[in-house]
Design a protein around this motif. Structure first.
Motif, PDB file in Angstrom:
ATOM      1  N   PHE A  11       0.823  -1.213   0.000  1.00  0.00           N
ATOM      2  CA  PHE A  11       0.000   0.000   0.000  1.00  0.00           C
ATOM      3  C   PHE A  11       0.854   1.258   0.000  1.00  0.00           C
ATOM      4  O   PHE A  11       1.949   1.280   0.526  1.00  0.00           O
ATOM      5  CB  PHE A  11      -0.955  -0.014   1.198  1.00  0.00           C
ATOM      6  CG  PHE A  11      -1.904  -1.176   1.144  1.00  0.00           C
ATOM      7  CD1 PHE A  11      -1.730  -2.277   1.970  1.00  0.00           C
ATOM      8  CD2 PHE A  11      -2.955  -1.192   0.239  1.00  0.00           C
ATOM      9  CE1 PHE A  11      -2.596  -3.354   1.912  1.00  0.00           C
ATOM     10  CE2 PHE A  11      -3.822  -2.271   0.172  1.00  0.00           C
ATOM     11  CZ  PHE A  11      -3.643  -3.354   1.011  1.00  0.00           C
ATOM     12  N   ASP A  12       0.288   2.322  -0.599  1.00  0.00           N
ATOM     13  CA  ASP A  12       1.010   3.589  -0.671  1.00  0.00           C
ATOM     14  C   ASP A  12       0.790   4.439   0.565  1.00  0.00           C
ATOM     15  O   ASP A  12       1.647   5.218   0.935  1.00  0.00           O
ATOM     16  CB  ASP A  12       0.545   4.400  -1.894  1.00  0.00           C
ATOM     17  CG  ASP A  12       0.923   3.731  -3.196  1.00  0.00           C
ATOM     18  OD1 ASP A  12       0.142   3.809  -4.159  1.00  0.00           O
ATOM     19  OD2 ASP A  12       2.013   3.122  -3.241  1.00  0.00           O
ATOM     20  N   ASP A  13      -0.401   4.335   1.160  1.00  0.00           N
ATOM     21  CA  ASP A  13      -0.676   5.117   2.357  1.00  0.00           C
ATOM     22  C   ASP A  13      -1.688   4.372   3.206  1.00  0.00           C
ATOM     23  O   ASP A  13      -2.302   3.405   2.759  1.00  0.00           O
ATOM     24  CB  ASP A  13      -1.187   6.523   1.994  1.00  0.00           C
ATOM     25  CG  ASP A  13      -2.389   6.480   1.076  1.00  0.00           C
ATOM     26  OD1 ASP A  13      -2.267   6.905  -0.090  1.00  0.00           O
ATOM     27  OD2 ASP A  13      -3.448   5.982   1.509  1.00  0.00           O
TER      28      ASP A  13
ATOM     29  N   ALA B 103       0.740  -2.444  -9.986  1.00  0.00           N
ATOM     30  CA  ALA B 103       0.872  -2.516  -8.524  1.00  0.00           C
ATOM     31  C   ALA B 103       2.145  -3.262  -8.128  1.00  0.00           C
ATOM     32  O   ALA B 103       2.737  -3.956  -8.945  1.00  0.00           O
ATOM     33  CB  ALA B 103      -0.352  -3.214  -7.937  1.00  0.00           C
ATOM     34  N   ARG B 104       2.521  -3.124  -6.865  1.00  0.00           N
ATOM     35  CA  ARG B 104       3.741  -3.795  -6.410  1.00  0.00           C
ATOM     36  C   ARG B 104       3.486  -5.232  -5.977  1.00  0.00           C
ATOM     37  O   ARG B 104       4.410  -6.038  -5.908  1.00  0.00           O
ATOM     38  CB  ARG B 104       4.379  -3.014  -5.255  1.00  0.00           C
ATOM     39  CG  ARG B 104       4.987  -1.705  -5.674  1.00  0.00           C
ATOM     40  CD  ARG B 104       5.847  -1.113  -4.556  1.00  0.00           C
ATOM     41  NE  ARG B 104       5.080  -0.749  -3.375  1.00  0.00           N
ATOM     42  CZ  ARG B 104       4.371   0.367  -3.268  1.00  0.00           C
ATOM     43  NH1 ARG B 104       4.328   1.212  -4.286  1.00  0.00           N
ATOM     44  NH2 ARG B 104       3.696   0.632  -2.161  1.00  0.00           N
ATOM     45  N   ASP B 105       2.241  -5.534  -5.635  1.00  0.00           N
ATOM     46  CA  ASP B 105       1.898  -6.904  -5.233  1.00  0.00           C
ATOM     47  C   ASP B 105       0.378  -6.961  -5.137  1.00  0.00           C
ATOM     48  O   ASP B 105      -0.310  -5.982  -5.413  1.00  0.00           O
ATOM     49  CB  ASP B 105       2.543  -7.274  -3.896  1.00  0.00           C
ATOM     50  CG  ASP B 105       2.736  -8.792  -3.725  1.00  0.00           C
ATOM     51  OD1 ASP B 105       1.772  -9.565  -3.972  1.00  0.00           O
ATOM     52  OD2 ASP B 105       3.837  -9.206  -3.370  1.00  0.00           O
ATOM     53  N   LEU B 106      -0.146  -8.138  -4.761  1.00  0.00           N
ATOM     54  CA  LEU B 106      -1.578  -8.205  -4.481  1.00  0.00           C
ATOM     55  C   LEU B 106      -1.857  -7.473  -3.167  1.00  0.00           C
ATOM     56  O   LEU B 106      -0.943  -7.175  -2.413  1.00  0.00           O
ATOM     57  CB  LEU B 106      -2.009  -9.662  -4.334  1.00  0.00           C
ATOM     58  CG  LEU B 106      -2.018 -10.521  -5.599  1.00  0.00           C
ATOM     59  CD1 LEU B 106      -2.471 -11.938  -5.246  1.00  0.00           C
ATOM     60  CD2 LEU B 106      -2.946  -9.949  -6.653  1.00  0.00           C
ATOM     61  N   SER B 181      -8.573  -1.695  -5.300  1.00  0.00           N
ATOM     62  CA  SER B 181      -7.756  -0.764  -4.524  1.00  0.00           C
ATOM     63  C   SER B 181      -6.409  -0.384  -5.119  1.00  0.00           C
ATOM     64  O   SER B 181      -5.873   0.655  -4.767  1.00  0.00           O
ATOM     65  CB  SER B 181      -7.454  -1.347  -3.137  1.00  0.00           C
ATOM     66  OG  SER B 181      -8.602  -1.874  -2.561  1.00  0.00           O
ATOM     67  N   LEU B 182      -5.827  -1.240  -5.962  1.00  0.00           N
ATOM     68  CA  LEU B 182      -4.416  -1.032  -6.292  1.00  0.00           C
ATOM     69  C   LEU B 182      -4.134  -0.736  -7.762  1.00  0.00           C
ATOM     70  O   LEU B 182      -3.018  -0.928  -8.218  1.00  0.00           O
ATOM     71  CB  LEU B 182      -3.590  -2.265  -5.866  1.00  0.00           C
ATOM     72  CG  LEU B 182      -3.499  -2.493  -4.361  1.00  0.00           C
ATOM     73  CD1 LEU B 182      -2.693  -3.753  -4.071  1.00  0.00           C
ATOM     74  CD2 LEU B 182      -2.832  -1.313  -3.666  1.00  0.00           C
TER      75      LEU B 182
END
Lengths: 213, 545, 99
Positions: A11-13, B103-106, B181-182
């Motif tokens: 998550f970013d934030d 995204a960086r991951d799930l 969300s991502l």
């Protein structure tokens, strides 16, 4: 006590994480609706097949104990709701006490229900283990109790998990490791507990409150 | 190629057994799944070899009747729950979804690892059932045979499938939250690649249908252990209740198997036609329609079960309706080919194979959706051929196509193209020789799940078993040359196919956190034709002026 | 226990009161000899109670559209399972044997 909370990967934030975690809990609860739903559908199917048998079977459940359990669980859910409201207002001590209260009431529900099981065993109402009812609609009565045990046992398992989670977070809240800055885990547990409450809201009338006149 | 200041690829760092078995990286988890499902594919395949060997001749001379029942049960259970359902979502979906979304991951990496361990645990119970002598109920566990009369290891396999169900549910949950969300900045819903959309639709089906299977299996367990009468007619129970509960999951389950395959094909075709997909929005509406309407048709598995005729009519009508969005997709893939610049690399061969074989399989499904026809065709080889056309000719070929298409991205190596094309073509022919005769056998009346049959069916069966030998060879080839390519294959550039999609904009293989910087998305997917892209940019500029 | 703490407990207390009243109605209905009408109440009352939980305890109205859709889908697809399964059972016409 304010401390910058850094989000977990990926998550970013923290808002993104909170939203995702809460949404995830709701998705999980939707799966639980379908999980329990099989038993509710099977119950409806079997009840429509022999409604008299179900009415007869339901009269052997302990209405007093079931009623008391219902009140206890409603109290427990109210306690959890109060606890989350307080947590968001930074009142950790009161919140933790209420979370312990919710867990304790849940444990009381479990104890009463286990006592009901023990009584049922004594009365010969446990299919597969000790079933001695031989009156009218015996097959349906046995089927009713099979569903009764399946439904209440699965509910009890979910209750147990909820009690453990409430107790765990009561501790975390009391030790200020969770607070108003990031209350999401406790909110998610409260959502879960509300679901467990809702299952019993349906179970009680289905199992204990068929026609008793 | 990695150089001094670029991060290490996810394959190279961190090192060690523990770093793989305790990884949070969705790409490593996808590879763990790939290894596990390949192993199970060969278990299910071995059962298929037994079956086709037995059926090569009319006499029941290879297996006993009970042994044959165990063979098709293993084949069904393993292929459905331990290969097909996890294949594209848990391997390709896990690896590619975050990459495609930027995204960086799930959303929940640890839950992802837990899903793999649940898969492994379910697998252990199923192997234990096999070792203990197997189960003979068929993958459908029909009552009261499974609950009362079967003397085989029903509980072990039921527990195994129960556990692996949670792997499915948690994966679906993870994908849904990730997609909501991502997504990278600029990637709104109607800019997502179709593969991501199919992962979303598949996940919806997984989370809504699988819990029903889980509880139904619990009820089988209860009935078998405690002898209660929910499904047992001699105790006033109803076997049809089981069938309703079972098929409520198991019909949408086939959409869990085919929707991801459609997603893969929708990524491959535009790339090898150098054109964007035709009818992107309608593809999305069709994907969602298949997922939703697919929940309303389960009774078409029960037309002759004693189900009410009126229910049969409703389920039949709805089964015709659910074919419509699939047909729209087939039209759109075909329209994408029109005036395109087509090349026939292995992934494209698999994708085109999918379209043709899925079409045949889908059309024969309509035969079965007609109740009057189904009375004659149900429980015959027509049904067996129908679902193998979709699940093997369709889903497995799409999986193979996806593996080849994204192989350079994930492994950083190029596979040998000539061998891959040969295997794809061999697979296509082997598959058709195996299963086309089975349509005819079904029409002629040969029942399924019989180890010995009338000699009149002998020639077609021998032909089918011959085809199976070719198909088996075709499956072994990729195992060989893909493994070879891991060590000796040429190294792949970041985008060997000049494909569009965020996953191709990072290195091959990607670094652990996927992108050096979070990408920003300015346009839709499938930006293959420069003039198209310009025209679209002009249209958007005019619209916002 | 200060005033702020008590104020936070208002909504949970009201909810609890409403739930107890509804539970009481259900108990009375079961003993009132209403026959099929009681069956209707014994479904409607829990639905109301569940609605109270979802709206005031789970704050469903303040949630995002995705969350509300998720909640709806769970119940909607359960309804499909129950409705079509029951409909089959209810629509069966017994076919007597030919003898």
């Amino acid at each position: 006590m304010s401390r910058a909370i850094s989000p977990a990967e990926p998550f970013d934030d923290i808002e993104q994480q909170s939203g995702a975690a809460t949404f995830g809990m709701w998705v999980f609860l939707a799966t639980e609706v379908l999980f329990f739903g099989v038993l509710f559908a099977a119950y409806a199917y079997c009840r429509v097949q022999d409604p008299q048998g179900f009415v007869l079977a339901s009269r052997h459940t302990d209405l007093l104990l079931g009623g008391i359990e219902s009140v206890i669980l409603l109290l427990s859910a109210a306690a959890a709701a109060w606890a989350t409201a307080l947590l968001r207002r930074d009142e950790n001590r009161a919140s933790a006490n209420l979370l312990w209260g919710a867990a304790g009431l849940g444990a009381l529900f479990m104890a009463l229900h286990l006592y009901e099981y023990w009584k049922d065993y004594g009365e010969g109402l446990v299919p597969g283990l000790r079933f001695t009812y031989t009156g009218l609609h015996a097959q349906t009565v046995e089927r009713f109790y099979a569903l009764y045990y399946a439904m209440t046992l699965v509910h009890l398992l979910h209750l147990l998990i909820g009690i453990v989670l409430l107790a765990f977070y009561a501790r975390e809240v009391r030790r200020q490791r969770i607070g108003a800055a990031y209350a999401t885990p406790v909110m998610c547990v409260a959502l879960y507990w509300d679901f467990v409450d809702m299952v019993w809201i349906f179970l009680f009338p289905m199992l204990y409150l068929l026609d008793r006149s | 190629m990695p150089h001094a200041d670029s991060p290490a690829s996810f394959l190279d760092a961190p090192t060690g057994f523990r770093s793989w078995l305790l990884t949070h990286d969705h790409k490593r988890i996808g590879i763990l799944y790939a290894i596990a499902i390949t192993a199970f594919f060969f278990v299910g395949g071995a059962a298929a070899v037994l079956i086709r060997t037995e059926l090569a001749t009319p006499q029941g001379d290879v297996l006993t009747a009970d042994g044959y029942n165990e063979a098709f049960t293993v084949h069904g259970v393993v292929m459905v729950w331990f290969f097909l359902i996890p294949s594209i979502p848990s391997v390709l979906g896990n690896i590619l979804l975050p990459l495609m979304l930027g995204a960086r991951d799930l959303a929940f990496p640890r839950l992802n690892l837990a899903s793999w361990y649940l898969y492994a645990l379910g697998g252990i119970f199923t192997i234990a059932c096999l070792i203990a002598g197997g189960a003979d109920t068929g993958w459908t566990f029909y009552t009261p045979f499974s609950t009362l009369f079967s003397n085989s290891n029903v509980l072990l396999v039921v527990v195994g499938v129960f556990i692996v169900g949670f792997s499915s549910i948690l994966t679906g949950l993870n994908f849904i939250v990730t997609i909501h969300s991502l997504r990278a900045p600029g990637m709104h819903w109607f800019r997502m690649p179709l593969f991501a959309w199919t992962m979303y639709a598949t996940s919806l089906v997984m989370i809504l249908a699988t819990p029903v299977l889980s509880m139904t299996l619990v009820l089988i367990g209860l009935e078998r252990v405690f002898g209660v009468g929910i499904f047992d007619p001699s105790l006033g129970g109803d076997p049809l209740l089981f069938q309703h509960l079972f098929w409520f999951y198991s019909h949408p389950a086939v959409y869990i198997m085919v929707l991801p395959a459609m997603g893969v094909v929708s990524e491959i075709i535009p790339c090898f036609v150098r054109k964007r997909i035709f009818g992107y929005r309608f593809m999305i509406y069709s994907i969602m329609a298949i997922a939703i309407v697919g929940f309303f048709v389960w009774g078409h598995h029960m037309f002759v079960s004693g189900q009410s005729m009126y229910a049969g009519i409703v389920f039949s009508l709805l089964s015709f309706v659910v074919a419509i969005p699939s047909a729209i997709k087939v039209f759109n893939w075909t329209a994408t080919l029109y005036k395109g610049s087509i090349s026939f690399e292995a992934p494209m061969l698999y994708a085109l194979g999918f379209v043709g074989l899925f079409l045949l399989g889908g059309l024969t499904g309509l035969f079965l959706a007609a109740t009057a026809l189904d009375v004659h065709l149900t429980d015959t080889y027509f049904v067996v051929a129908h679902f193998h056309y979709i699940m093997v000719g369709g889903a497995v070929m799409a999986y193979m196509g996806g593996i080849h298409f994204w192989w350079p991205k994930v492994t950083g190596r190029l596979y040998p193209e000539a061998w891959a094309r040969f295997a794809a073509i061999l697979m296509f022919f082997g598959f058709n020789f195996t299963f086309l005769p089975q349509f005819v056998l079904g029409f002629l009346g040969m029942p399924r799940r019989y180890h010995a049959y009338d000699p009149e069916f002998g020639l077609l069966n021998a032909f089918s078993s011959g085809g199976a030998a070719v198909l088996a060879t075709a499956y072994l080839l990729p195992l060989g040359y893909l493994s070879w390519s891991l060590f000796y294959g040429a190294r792949s550039p970041a985008n060997p196919w000049a494909a569009s999609g965020l996953e191709w904009q990072t290195s091959s293989p990607p670094p652990t956190h996927n992108f050096l910087e979070t990408p920003r998305v300015d346009g839709g997917p499938y930006e293959y034709s420069p003039s198209q892209a310009e025209a679209e940019a002009e249209a958007e500029a005019e619209a916002s002026a | 226990m200060n005033r702020e703490t008590l104020r936070a407990g208002r909504l949970p207390a009201l909810m609890l009161l409403a739930q107890l009243v509804l539970l009481g109605f259900n108990l009375l209905s079961a003993h009132a000899g209403l026959g099929h009408l009681h069956t209707v109440f014994s479904i409607a009352i829990p639905v109301l109670m569940a609605g109270i939980v979802m709206i005031w305890a789970m704050h469903l109205r303040q949630r995002s559209g995705a969350v509300r859709l998720t909640a709806l889908l769970g119940f909607a697809f359960w309804a499909v399972l129950a409705a079509l399964t029951l409909a089959d059972q209810l629509a069966r016409v017994p076919v007597p044997p030919p003898w």
